[in-house]
Design a protein around this motif. Structure first.
Motif, PDB file in Angstrom:
ATOM      1  N   GLY A 265      35.411  40.270  29.788  1.00 45.60           N
ATOM      2  CA  GLY A 265      36.076  39.692  30.952  1.00 45.60           C
ATOM      3  C   GLY A 265      35.169  38.779  31.739  1.00 45.60           C
ATOM      4  O   GLY A 265      35.581  37.707  32.195  1.00 45.60           O
ATOM      5  N   LEU A 266      33.911  39.176  31.911  1.00 42.69           N
ATOM      6  CA  LEU A 266      32.944  38.331  32.622  1.00 42.69           C
ATOM      7  C   LEU A 266      32.716  37.021  31.867  1.00 42.69           C
ATOM      8  O   LEU A 266      32.572  35.960  32.485  1.00 42.69           O
ATOM      9  N   SER A 267      32.684  37.106  30.543  1.00 38.81           N
ATOM     10  CA  SER A 267      32.474  35.901  29.740  1.00 38.81           C
ATOM     11  C   SER A 267      33.611  34.912  29.943  1.00 38.81           C
ATOM     12  O   SER A 267      33.386  33.714  30.115  1.00 38.81           O
ATOM     13  N   PHE A 268      34.836  35.400  29.945  1.00 31.12           N
ATOM     14  CA  PHE A 268      35.973  34.522  30.176  1.00 31.12           C
ATOM     15  C   PHE A 268      35.934  33.938  31.585  1.00 31.12           C
ATOM     16  O   PHE A 268      36.268  32.773  31.800  1.00 31.12           O
ATOM     17  N   ALA A 269      35.547  34.751  32.549  1.00 30.63           N
ATOM     18  CA  ALA A 269      35.478  34.261  33.929  1.00 30.63           C
ATOM     19  C   ALA A 269      34.467  33.126  34.062  1.00 30.63           C
ATOM     20  O   ALA A 269      34.670  32.176  34.827  1.00 30.63           O
ATOM     21  N   ALA A 270      33.370  33.213  33.298  1.00 34.35           N
ATOM     22  CA  ALA A 270      32.348  32.173  33.370  1.00 34.35           C
ATOM     23  C   ALA A 270      32.870  30.837  32.864  1.00 34.35           C
ATOM     24  O   ALA A 270      32.424  29.771  33.305  1.00 34.35           O
ATOM     25  N   THR A 271      33.842  30.887  31.937  1.00 33.81           N
ATOM     26  CA  THR A 271      34.389  29.629  31.426  1.00 33.81           C
ATOM     27  C   THR A 271      35.174  28.870  32.482  1.00 33.81           C
ATOM     28  O   THR A 271      35.377  27.655  32.359  1.00 33.81           O
ATOM     29  N   VAL A 272      35.640  29.581  33.518  1.00 35.70           N
ATOM     30  CA  VAL A 272      36.398  28.916  34.581  1.00 35.70           C
ATOM     31  C   VAL A 272      35.568  27.823  35.231  1.00 35.70           C
ATOM     32  O   VAL A 272      36.072  26.747  35.573  1.00 35.70           O
ATOM     33  N   LEU A 273      34.272  28.077  35.417  1.00 36.85           N
ATOM     34  CA  LEU A 273      33.399  27.101  36.050  1.00 36.85           C
ATOM     35  C   LEU A 273      33.381  25.797  35.257  1.00 36.85           C
ATOM     36  O   LEU A 273      33.414  24.705  35.846  1.00 36.85           O
ATOM     37  N   ILE A 274      33.323  25.902  33.932  1.00 32.54           N
ATOM     38  CA  ILE A 274      33.313  24.708  33.092  1.00 32.54           C
ATOM     39  C   ILE A 274      34.607  23.920  33.265  1.00 32.54           C
ATOM     40  O   ILE A 274      34.592  22.688  33.394  1.00 32.54           O
ATOM     41  N   VAL A 275      35.728  24.616  33.279  1.00 31.39           N
ATOM     42  CA  VAL A 275      37.014  23.942  33.439  1.00 31.39           C
ATOM     43  C   VAL A 275      37.111  23.312  34.826  1.00 31.39           C
ATOM     44  O   VAL A 275      37.662  22.219  34.987  1.00 31.39           O
ATOM     45  N   PHE A 276      36.584  24.002  35.843  1.00 32.26           N
ATOM     46  CA  PHE A 276      36.562  23.434  37.192  1.00 32.26           C
ATOM     47  C   PHE A 276      35.807  22.102  37.200  1.00 32.26           C
ATOM     48  O   PHE A 276      36.282  21.103  37.734  1.00 32.26           O
ATOM     49  N   VAL A 277      34.616  22.111  36.627  1.00 35.94           N
ATOM     50  CA  VAL A 277      33.774  20.907  36.619  1.00 35.94           C
ATOM     51  C   VAL A 277      34.490  19.766  35.902  1.00 35.94           C
ATOM     52  O   VAL A 277      34.556  18.636  36.400  1.00 35.94           O
ATOM     53  N   ALA A 278      35.030  20.061  34.737  1.00 37.26           N
ATOM     54  CA  ALA A 278      35.717  19.019  33.974  1.00 37.26           C
ATOM     55  C   ALA A 278      36.937  18.504  34.720  1.00 37.26           C
ATOM     56  O   ALA A 278      37.217  17.294  34.727  1.00 37.26           O
ATOM     57  N   GLY A 279      37.676  19.416  35.350  1.00 28.58           N
ATOM     58  CA  GLY A 279      38.859  19.007  36.080  1.00 28.58           C
ATOM     59  C   GLY A 279      38.554  18.107  37.259  1.00 28.58           C
ATOM     60  O   GLY A 279      39.307  17.173  37.558  1.00 28.58           O
TER      61      GLY A 279
END
Length: 414
Positions: A265-279
């Protein structure tokens, strides 16, 4: 500020001057994220589900592939219906069907019953996903449309990104069944929020007649239209790789790399940051360099992420895997809103059908990618790396005509 409903009813076409607001973005993000939320939140519970239903974790992959297939097919029906009846009642009806399917999953006592519930979920969620894009196209145009889709993607990434943490917590405290009850409650809350803040966005003047041909003719015209086909195929390949990652992640992170469900779950949550930056980057870079150039850059970055995964496949580690998938997600995050805007922009009168066909292509790619990743005679990490690399390469080939073709004009800047 005028409500969305009043603006849409007063104007016969998309209004690029309409100001974005939280009241618009959050419901659209929720609609767009519902399908991914319903998939990601159950991933940490796979071990418990396998024990409870007396099946293997690999067999539980049917709950993902069946969802993808039903999601893909259902969108083809939702698009023409939305273009004829409007958006509101299909959204609300879809959310009700999704909630009913979630309850079926919660009481399932066998794998086949669980798969049946997941199919019902998918038919409900597909309407929400299709119409999130169509509603954005109803309201916005040009760069404002790209920004709306970017903000929707950013906000929508939070739910599927953090949902595995919630799923892990619920599974640990109460078991896996309450997870489905929670997503049913989310769907009902989203229905109320959407009904109060957005409502109907397709004016009567833009609605299309409903005939038997309505379910085939629009798709036939779209699939041979270069302005739709090439950006849609390119984007679908990349999104298919994303869903393949979702499907393969439990096997890789739990079995190969030895993470606990909470750490997954923590690993998936960390991917949110990448999507935020790209967005945040996508519309800003597109304003300066153009949507097509930035979209191609995103595809090249995604390809590099897939190739990077090969470099670490023989000696995998959590850090190397995370870096490779983060690079892929960065590229995906750049092309996703821009490719969607390019594909939908020319089709204001067919926004529902165009969005539906785009969603069908995306989920078909997801089903194919997830199936290949599970049946290839390779280690799980190598299979995922191969699928991501091939998907990115094909996406680049499909996007070349978009970059070079004269008919793909840059949308107006605002």
């Amino acid at each position: 500020m005028q409500s969305v409903s009043s603006v849409s009813s007063a104007r016969p076409s998309a209004t690029s001057g309409y100001r974005l607001s939280k009241g618009t973005v959050l419901p659209l993000a929720g609609l767009a994220a519902l399908g991914t939320l319903a998939t990601n939140i159950i991933l940490p519970a796979f071990p418990g589900m396998a024990v409870s239903l007396d099946v293997s974790s690999r067999e539980l992959g049917l709950t993902l592939s069946s969802f993808f297939v039903a999601f893909a097919v259902g969108q083809l029906l939702a698009g023409p219906l939305a273009d004829h009846f409007g958006r509101k009642w299909l959204v609300l009806g879809g959310l009700a069907v999704f909630a009913a399917g979630s309850i079926v999953c919660a009481v399932a006592d066998s794998l086949s019953f669980l798969v049946f519930g997941r199919v019902i979920q998918a038919f409900g969620a597909c309407a929400a996903s299709v119409l999130s894009r169509a509603i954005a196209r109803d309201l916005f145009d040009g760069e404002v449309l790209a920004r709306a889709l970017s903000l929707t993607m950013i906000a929508g990434a939070a739910a599927p990104g953090f949902s595995p943490l919630l799923g892990s917590a619920l599974d640990g405290l109460f078991g896996w069944r309450p997870i489905f009850l929670v997503v049913a409650i989310v769907a009902m809350a989203l229905a109320a929020f959407y009904g109060l803040r957005i409502g109907e966005t397709l004016p009567l003047a833009l609605r299309t007649p409903l005939r038997i041909s309505s379910f085939a003719t629009p798709y036939g015209r779209l699939i041979v239209n270069r302005r739709f086909l090439f950006p849609a195929l390119s984007l679908s390949m990349i999104i298919g790789g994303l869903y393949t990652f979702f499907a393969a992640a439990p096997s890789i992170l739990l079995d190969v790399l030895g993470l606990s469900p909470f750490e997954l779950g923590l690993s998936f949550a960390a991917t949110v940051l990448i999507v935020f930056v790209a967005g945040f980057l996508a519309p800003r870079l597109a304003h300066r360099w153009g949507q097509r150039r930035v979209g191609m850059a995103g595809l090249l970055i995604a390809l590099f992420g897939g190739l990077s995964m090969f470099a670490f496949a023989l000696a995998p580690s959590f850090i190397s895997f995370t870096i490779a998938i983060a690079v892929y997600l960065l590229g995906m995050g750049l092309i996703n809103p821009l490719g969607t805007a390019i594909a939908l922009h020319p089709f204001d009168r067919q926004a529902g059908s165009a969005s539906a066909l785009l969603g069908f292509l995306q989920m078909s790619s997801a089903a194919i990618g997830a199936s290949f990743a599970s049946i290839l005679p390779l280690p799980p990490l190598s299979s995922l790396a191969l699928v991501l690399t091939i998907a990115s390469g094909l996406a680049i080939l499909a996007f070349i005509p978009v970059v070079l073709g004269r008919q793909f004009k840059e949308m107006p800047r605002t």
